[in-house]
Design an enzyme around this catalytic site. Sequence first.
Site, PDB file in Angstrom:
ATOM      1  N   TYR A 153       0.523  -1.148  -0.195  1.00  0.00           N
ATOM      2  CA  TYR A 153       0.167   0.272  -0.334  1.00  0.00           C
ATOM      3  C   TYR A 153       1.252   1.588  -0.094  1.00  0.00           C
ATOM      4  O   TYR A 153       0.850   2.092  -0.657  1.00  0.00           O
ATOM      5  CB  TYR A 153      -0.757  -0.158   1.198  1.00  0.00           C
ATOM      6  N   LYS A 157       0.420   3.826  -2.799  1.00  0.00           N
ATOM      7  CA  LYS A 157       0.347   5.463  -2.837  1.00  0.00           C
ATOM      8  C   LYS A 157       1.229   6.685  -2.908  1.00  0.00           C
ATOM      9  O   LYS A 157       1.049   7.616  -3.260  1.00  0.00           O
ATOM     10  CB  LYS A 157      -0.110   5.038  -1.207  1.00  0.00           C
TER      11      LYS A 157
HETATM   12  P1  NAD Z   1     -14.029   1.739   1.659  1.00  0.00           P
HETATM   13  O1  NAD Z   1     -13.353   0.163   2.226  1.00  0.00           O
HETATM   14  O2  NAD Z   1     -14.622   1.969   3.205  1.00  0.00           O
HETATM   15  O3  NAD Z   1     -14.829   2.307   0.772  1.00  0.00           O
HETATM   16  C1  NAD Z   1     -13.328   2.435  -0.541  1.00  0.00           C
HETATM   17  C2  NAD Z   1     -14.157   1.688  -1.855  1.00  0.00           C
HETATM   18  O4  NAD Z   1     -13.869   1.069  -2.936  1.00  0.00           O
HETATM   19  C3  NAD Z   1     -15.359   0.708  -1.198  1.00  0.00           C
HETATM   20  O5  NAD Z   1     -16.222   0.842  -1.561  1.00  0.00           O
HETATM   21  C4  NAD Z   1     -14.754  -0.259  -2.819  1.00  0.00           C
HETATM   22  O6  NAD Z   1     -15.897  -1.161  -3.021  1.00  0.00           O
HETATM   23  C5  NAD Z   1     -14.636   0.804  -3.644  1.00  0.00           C
HETATM   24  N1  NAD Z   1     -13.319  -1.249  -4.571  1.00  0.00           N
HETATM   25  C6  NAD Z   1     -12.481  -1.179  -3.923  1.00  0.00           C
HETATM   26  N2  NAD Z   1     -11.823  -1.588  -5.308  1.00  0.00           N
HETATM   27  C7  NAD Z   1     -12.409  -0.878  -6.864  1.00  0.00           C
HETATM   28  C8  NAD Z   1     -12.366  -0.863  -7.711  1.00  0.00           C
HETATM   29  N3  NAD Z   1     -11.824  -1.469  -8.273  1.00  0.00           N
HETATM   30  N4  NAD Z   1     -13.206  -0.241  -8.875  1.00  0.00           N
HETATM   31  C9  NAD Z   1     -13.800   0.229  -8.230  1.00  0.00           C
HETATM   32  N5  NAD Z   1     -14.711   0.449  -6.985  1.00  0.00           N
HETATM   33  C10 NAD Z   1     -14.094  -0.121  -5.904  1.00  0.00           C
HETATM   34  O7  NAD Z   1     -11.770   2.969   2.297  1.00  0.00           O
HETATM   35  P2  NAD Z   1     -12.238   4.784   2.761  1.00  0.00           P
HETATM   36  O8  NAD Z   1     -11.181   4.655   4.068  1.00  0.00           O
HETATM   37  O9  NAD Z   1     -13.085   5.098   2.155  1.00  0.00           O
HETATM   38  O10 NAD Z   1     -10.863   4.620   1.149  1.00  0.00           O
HETATM   39  C11 NAD Z   1     -11.274   5.286   0.713  1.00  0.00           C
HETATM   40  C12 NAD Z   1      -9.810   6.124  -0.352  1.00  0.00           C
HETATM   41  O11 NAD Z   1      -9.129   6.579   0.606  1.00  0.00           O
HETATM   42  C13 NAD Z   1      -8.734   5.099  -0.866  1.00  0.00           C
HETATM   43  O12 NAD Z   1      -7.972   5.181  -1.897  1.00  0.00           O
HETATM   44  C14 NAD Z   1      -7.982   4.383  -0.039  1.00  0.00           C
HETATM   45  O13 NAD Z   1      -6.916   3.649  -0.024  1.00  0.00           O
HETATM   46  C15 NAD Z   1      -7.627   6.498   1.170  1.00  0.00           C
HETATM   47  N6  NAD Z   1      -7.408   6.282   2.535  1.00  0.00           N
HETATM   48  C16 NAD Z   1      -8.020   5.982   3.198  1.00  0.00           C
HETATM   49  C17 NAD Z   1      -7.395   6.338   5.007  1.00  0.00           C
HETATM   50  C18 NAD Z   1      -7.760   5.998   6.101  1.00  0.00           C
HETATM   51  O14 NAD Z   1      -7.447   6.263   6.719  1.00  0.00           O
HETATM   52  N7  NAD Z   1      -9.454   5.360   6.223  1.00  0.00           N
HETATM   53  C19 NAD Z   1      -5.842   7.158   4.942  1.00  0.00           C
HETATM   54  C20 NAD Z   1      -5.875   7.124   3.522  1.00  0.00           C
HETATM   55  C21 NAD Z   1      -5.884   6.553   2.185  1.00  0.00           C
END
Ligand code: NAD
Length: 245
Positions: A153, A157
């Site tokens: 990851y 990223k």
């Molecule tokens: P989440 O798991 O709640 O939601 C992610 C969504 O992406 C889900 O609805 C899933 O179905 C969808 N998804 C996964 N694979 C996919 C694909 N191949 N095609 C289309 N959709 C797909 O995650 P989140 O916490 O809301 O994270 C959203 C973004 O933010 C991600 O890129 C994550 O890496 C990033 N992020 C999250 C955090 C955190 O603390 N939550 C921190 C830094 C970055």
Amino acid sequence: MSGLLEGRSAVVTGAAQGIGLAIATALAEHGARVTLADLDGDKAAAAAAGIGPQARGVACDVTSEDSVAELIAGAAAAYDGLDVLVNNAGITRDASLRKMTLADFQAVVTVHLQGTWLALRAASEVMREQKRGSIVNISSMSGKVGNPGQTNYSAAKAGIVGMTKAAAKELAHHGVRVNAIQPGLIRTPMTEAMSAEAYAATEATIPMRRAGEPAEIANVVAFLASDLSSYMTGSVLEVSGGRGM
Ligand code: NAD
């Protein structure tokens, strides 16, 4: 600040829940017409219905070239072009180096890097013709500082940061801006999967002493999507409560 994105056409990937849903909601609140794309098309459609008539939900797998092409063409046809793309879809497959499999590595790199690149490429084709557009890529603080258990990851990223800057340089003179956001710990289904101890330990390292809410990422996306950030491209904004600065 309603009307900030009045009439603009936006696509958000991974928008059925979590940060993506908050982003789609914020963009719609600012006046955009939003296409919510997710692997789970039914959930994306339900999420769009919750936002209102200015949103539509579609199934899309960001790792598939055909699926992404269909997403971008469909959004441009439905809402008269494409002004904003938010590459947010993501997954984690955390494990130590001793336990991580090649499949864990490839799955994470494919969704984040290939997925972001496919949508970036397809959207920029439309935007450069229009001579206007804003693309926001969701990276992570994990891509800046590196997290143990996230070699896959963190690599993906960090790769999104390089991709953002390269694309920003290619597209700037076409009127298309490309920026990235590095969220810290945000309360979503992704992080709710962490153990209570790991979650509390991470929160304790945050200068603001709390996790962020999805809306606090969405507000920064709205800023980057709008003309308020008209002289910004290739920027990477940390939204982390001060963690990892
Ligand atoms: P989440 O798991 O709640 O939601 C992610 C969504 O992406 C889900 O609805 C899933 O179905 C969808 N998804 C996964 N694979 C996919 C694909 N191949 N095609 C289309 N959709 C797909 O995650 P989140 O916490 O809301 O994270 C959203 C973004 O933010 C991600 O890129 C994550 O890496 C990033 N992020 C999250 C955090 C955190 O603390 N939550 C921190 C830094 C970055």
